[in-house]
Structure formats: C-alpha cells, structure tokens
Design a protein around this motif. Structure first.
Motif, PDB file in Angstrom:
ATOM      1  N   THR A 141       0.830  -1.200   0.000  1.00 30.27           N
ATOM      2  CA  THR A 141       0.000   0.000   0.000  1.00 30.27           C
ATOM      3  C   THR A 141       0.869   1.255   0.000  1.00 30.27           C
ATOM      4  O   THR A 141       0.599   2.206  -0.744  1.00 30.27           O
ATOM      5  CB  THR A 141      -0.927  -0.001   1.234  1.00 30.27           C
ATOM      6  OG1 THR A 141      -1.719  -1.183   1.207  1.00 30.27           O
ATOM      7  CG2 THR A 141      -1.824   1.211   1.255  1.00 30.27           C
ATOM      8  N   LEU A 142       1.911   1.267   0.826  1.00 28.64           N
ATOM      9  CA  LEU A 142       2.816   2.421   0.858  1.00 28.64           C
ATOM     10  C   LEU A 142       3.527   2.594  -0.474  1.00 28.64           C
ATOM     11  O   LEU A 142       3.661   3.707  -0.982  1.00 28.64           O
ATOM     12  CB  LEU A 142       3.836   2.260   1.983  1.00 28.64           C
ATOM     13  CG  LEU A 142       3.309   2.446   3.396  1.00 28.64           C
ATOM     14  CD1 LEU A 142       4.397   2.106   4.413  1.00 28.64           C
ATOM     15  CD2 LEU A 142       2.828   3.865   3.597  1.00 28.64           C
ATOM     16  N   LYS A 143       3.966   1.495  -1.055  1.00 25.22           N
ATOM     17  CA  LYS A 143       4.655   1.552  -2.347  1.00 25.22           C
ATOM     18  C   LYS A 143       3.737   2.111  -3.418  1.00 25.22           C
ATOM     19  O   LYS A 143       4.144   2.985  -4.204  1.00 25.22           O
ATOM     20  CB  LYS A 143       5.125   0.153  -2.728  1.00 25.22           C
ATOM     21  CG  LYS A 143       5.861   0.077  -4.039  1.00 25.22           C
ATOM     22  CD  LYS A 143       6.255  -1.368  -4.341  1.00 25.22           C
ATOM     23  CE  LYS A 143       6.810  -1.488  -5.738  1.00 25.22           C
ATOM     24  NZ  LYS A 143       7.078  -2.890  -6.087  1.00 25.22           N
ATOM     25  N   ASP A 144       2.504   1.644  -3.474  1.00 28.42           N
ATOM     26  CA  ASP A 144       1.545   2.139  -4.463  1.00 28.42           C
ATOM     27  C   ASP A 144       1.227   3.612  -4.234  1.00 28.42           C
ATOM     28  O   ASP A 144       1.112   4.396  -5.192  1.00 28.42           O
ATOM     29  CB  ASP A 144       0.254   1.313  -4.420  1.00 28.42           C
ATOM     30  CG  ASP A 144       0.451  -0.123  -4.885  1.00 28.42           C
ATOM     31  OD1 ASP A 144       1.481  -0.401  -5.536  1.00 28.42           O
ATOM     32  OD2 ASP A 144      -0.427  -0.971  -4.581  1.00 28.42           O
ATOM     33  N   GLY A 145       1.087   4.004  -2.967  1.00 31.65           N
ATOM     34  CA  GLY A 145       0.798   5.408  -2.652  1.00 31.65           C
ATOM     35  C   GLY A 145       1.938   6.329  -3.054  1.00 31.65           C
ATOM     36  O   GLY A 145       1.720   7.404  -3.633  1.00 31.65           O
ATOM     37  N   VAL A 146       3.156   5.923  -2.776  1.00 32.50           N
ATOM     38  CA  VAL A 146       4.319   6.728  -3.142  1.00 32.50           C
ATOM     39  C   VAL A 146       4.445   6.796  -4.658  1.00 32.50           C
ATOM     40  O   VAL A 146       4.717   7.858  -5.230  1.00 32.50           O
ATOM     41  CB  VAL A 146       5.609   6.157  -2.501  1.00 32.50           C
ATOM     42  CG1 VAL A 146       6.842   6.813  -3.087  1.00 32.50           C
ATOM     43  CG2 VAL A 146       5.573   6.354  -0.992  1.00 32.50           C
ATOM     44  N   ALA A 147       4.222   5.676  -5.332  1.00 34.31           N
ATOM     45  CA  ALA A 147       4.324   5.657  -6.795  1.00 34.31           C
ATOM     46  C   ALA A 147       3.288   6.583  -7.426  1.00 34.31           C
ATOM     47  O   ALA A 147       3.603   7.328  -8.363  1.00 34.31           O
ATOM     48  CB  ALA A 147       4.157   4.232  -7.314  1.00 34.31           C
ATOM     49  N   SER A 148       2.053   6.571  -6.923  1.00 34.22           N
ATOM     50  CA  SER A 148       1.023   7.447  -7.489  1.00 34.22           C
ATOM     51  C   SER A 148       1.330   8.911  -7.191  1.00 34.22           C
ATOM     52  O   SER A 148       1.084   9.782  -8.021  1.00 34.22           O
ATOM     53  CB  SER A 148      -0.354   7.064  -6.966  1.00 34.22           C
ATOM     54  OG  SER A 148      -0.455   7.313  -5.581  1.00 34.22           O
ATOM     55  N   THR A 149       1.891   9.202  -6.033  1.00 35.11           N
ATOM     56  CA  THR A 149       2.255  10.573  -5.695  1.00 35.11           C
ATOM     57  C   THR A 149       3.381  11.063  -6.596  1.00 35.11           C
ATOM     58  O   THR A 149       3.327  12.177  -7.118  1.00 35.11           O
ATOM     59  CB  THR A 149       2.683  10.666  -4.217  1.00 35.11           C
ATOM     60  OG1 THR A 149       1.619  10.202  -3.397  1.00 35.11           O
ATOM     61  CG2 THR A 149       3.038  12.089  -3.839  1.00 35.11           C
ATOM     62  N   VAL A 150       4.376  10.231  -6.812  1.00 35.28           N
ATOM     63  CA  VAL A 150       5.497  10.598  -7.680  1.00 35.28           C
ATOM     64  C   VAL A 150       5.004  10.790  -9.103  1.00 35.28           C
ATOM     65  O   VAL A 150       5.383  11.743  -9.784  1.00 35.28           O
ATOM     66  CB  VAL A 150       6.618   9.534  -7.611  1.00 35.28           C
ATOM     67  CG1 VAL A 150       7.650   9.751  -8.698  1.00 35.28           C
ATOM     68  CG2 VAL A 150       7.283   9.552  -6.247  1.00 35.28           C
ATOM     69  N   ASP A 151       4.119   9.922  -9.577  1.00 37.30           N
ATOM     70  CA  ASP A 151       3.553  10.067 -10.916  1.00 37.30           C
ATOM     71  C   ASP A 151       2.776  11.374 -11.030  1.00 37.30           C
ATOM     72  O   ASP A 151       2.844  12.062 -12.053  1.00 37.30           O
ATOM     73  CB  ASP A 151       2.647   8.890 -11.264  1.00 37.30           C
ATOM     74  CG  ASP A 151       3.424   7.602 -11.507  1.00 37.30           C
ATOM     75  OD1 ASP A 151       4.642   7.679 -11.750  1.00 37.30           O
ATOM     76  OD2 ASP A 151       2.791   6.518 -11.459  1.00 37.30           O
ATOM     77  N   GLY A 152       2.041  11.732  -9.992  1.00 35.95           N
ATOM     78  CA  GLY A 152       1.289  12.986  -9.982  1.00 35.95           C
ATOM     79  C   GLY A 152       2.211  14.184 -10.074  1.00 35.95           C
ATOM     80  O   GLY A 152       1.942  15.153 -10.800  1.00 35.95           O
ATOM     81  N   PHE A 153       3.321  14.155  -9.350  1.00 29.74           N
ATOM     82  CA  PHE A 153       4.285  15.252  -9.411  1.00 29.74           C
ATOM     83  C   PHE A 153       4.929  15.328 -10.792  1.00 29.74           C
ATOM     84  O   PHE A 153       5.139  16.403 -11.331  1.00 29.74           O
ATOM     85  CB  PHE A 153       5.372  15.096  -8.350  1.00 29.74           C
ATOM     86  CG  PHE A 153       4.922  15.451  -6.957  1.00 29.74           C
ATOM     87  CD1 PHE A 153       4.169  16.585  -6.720  1.00 29.74           C
ATOM     88  CD2 PHE A 153       5.260  14.640  -5.893  1.00 29.74           C
ATOM     89  CE1 PHE A 153       3.760  16.912  -5.440  1.00 29.74           C
ATOM     90  CE2 PHE A 153       4.853  14.961  -4.613  1.00 29.74           C
ATOM     91  CZ  PHE A 153       4.095  16.094  -4.382  1.00 29.74           C
ATOM     92  N   GLN A 154       5.241  14.191 -11.372  1.00 30.22           N
ATOM     93  CA  GLN A 154       5.873  14.182 -12.689  1.00 30.22           C
ATOM     94  C   GLN A 154       4.919  14.701 -13.746  1.00 30.22           C
ATOM     95  O   GLN A 154       5.314  15.431 -14.649  1.00 30.22           O
ATOM     96  CB  GLN A 154       6.360  12.769 -13.038  1.00 30.22           C
ATOM     97  CG  GLN A 154       7.549  12.353 -12.219  1.00 30.22           C
ATOM     98  CD  GLN A 154       7.958  10.906 -12.460  1.00 30.22           C
ATOM     99  OE1 GLN A 154       7.247  10.151 -13.117  1.00 30.22           O
ATOM    100  NE2 GLN A 154       9.106  10.522 -11.924  1.00 30.22           N
ATOM    101  N   GLU A 155       3.628  14.350 -13.666  1.00 30.18           N
ATOM    102  CA  GLU A 155       2.646  14.846 -14.626  1.00 30.18           C
ATOM    103  C   GLU A 155       2.480  16.349 -14.483  1.00 30.18           C
ATOM    104  O   GLU A 155       2.386  17.068 -15.479  1.00 30.18           O
ATOM    105  CB  GLU A 155       1.306  14.135 -14.427  1.00 30.18           C
ATOM    106  CG  GLU A 155       1.307  12.692 -14.878  1.00 30.18           C
ATOM    107  CD  GLU A 155      -0.001  12.004 -14.549  1.00 30.18           C
ATOM    108  OE1 GLU A 155      -0.962  12.683 -14.126  1.00 30.18           O
ATOM    109  OE2 GLU A 155      -0.058  10.771 -14.706  1.00 30.18           O
ATOM    110  N   GLY A 156       2.466  16.838 -13.251  1.00 33.59           N
ATOM    111  CA  GLY A 156       2.363  18.278 -13.028  1.00 33.59           C
ATOM    112  C   GLY A 156       3.555  19.026 -13.574  1.00 33.59           C
ATOM    113  O   GLY A 156       3.429  20.087 -14.189  1.00 33.59           O
ATOM    114  N   ALA A 157       4.755  18.489 -13.419  1.00 35.24           N
ATOM    115  CA  ALA A 157       5.961  19.124 -13.935  1.00 35.24           C
ATOM    116  C   ALA A 157       5.959  19.097 -15.457  1.00 35.24           C
ATOM    117  O   ALA A 157       6.378  20.052 -16.114  1.00 35.24           O
ATOM    118  CB  ALA A 157       7.195  18.407 -13.398  1.00 35.24           C
ATOM    119  N   HIS A 158       5.452  18.013 -16.045  1.00 36.97           N
ATOM    120  CA  HIS A 158       5.392  17.885 -17.499  1.00 36.97           C
ATOM    121  C   HIS A 158       4.427  18.908 -18.083  1.00 36.97           C
ATOM    122  O   HIS A 158       4.710  19.538 -19.113  1.00 36.97           O
ATOM    123  CB  HIS A 158       4.985  16.456 -17.886  1.00 36.97           C
ATOM    124  CG  HIS A 158       4.900  16.229 -19.363  1.00 36.97           C
ATOM    125  ND1 HIS A 158       6.020  16.263 -20.162  1.00 36.97           N
ATOM    126  CD2 HIS A 158       3.841  15.995 -20.171  1.00 36.97           C
ATOM    127  CE1 HIS A 158       5.652  16.045 -21.414  1.00 36.97           C
ATOM    128  NE2 HIS A 158       4.323  15.875 -21.444  1.00 36.97           N
TER     129      HIS A 158
END
Length: 86
Positions: free
Chosen positions: A64-81
C-alpha cells in the motif's frame, strides 16, 4: 567477581544441558524429541499463525505504501510535465 561466578555457573549449566540433550531415547536424541514436540504443540501452532498474519499485514502495508508513493510521484511528474509544455 560475583558476575564472573554467575557467568561460569551459567556456562556449566548450559554445557551440562547440551550434553544431556544428546542422550538417545528410542532411537532419537532427547533434543530431537523436544524439537518435534515444540513444532507440534498447540502453542507453537498458535504463535506460527499469529506470525503469519503479522507478516501478511506487513506485506500488505508495504504494498500500500509503495503504491501510494508511486502514485504521488507520478502525480508530481505529470504536473511538472504540464508546466514544461506551457
């Protein structure tokens, strides 16, 4: 000096216990009999099931922590893109 006496007494007791556990009874040592008894006892089965449940809970928590961190990182990367495109 008292501490040294205590350590020596514990060492002697442990050495004696190890030697006595090697005595064979019915073709197997006392150590083997006690090990089998510990594996088959109700208490050890209860502890094993509790440990298995705890391990499963930790595994689920980690996933659960791994999935949460991965989705948060993906969200930050999409925002930066999106900012880079503008």
């Amino acid at each position: 000096m008292e501490e040294l006496k205590f350590v020596l007494k514990c060492f002697c007791f442990t050495a004696l216990l190890i030697v006595l556990m090697q005595v064979k009874v019915g073709g197997a040592s006392i150590e083997t009999h006690s090990f089998r008894w510990l594996q088959r006892s109700t208490v050890s089965q209860y502890i094993q099931s509790a440990a298995a449940g705890g391990a499963m809970a930790l595994r689920n928590l980690g996933q659960t922590l791994k999935d949460g961190v991965a989705s948060t990182v993906d969200g930050f990367q999409e925002g930066a893109h999106e900012k880079a495109i503008r």
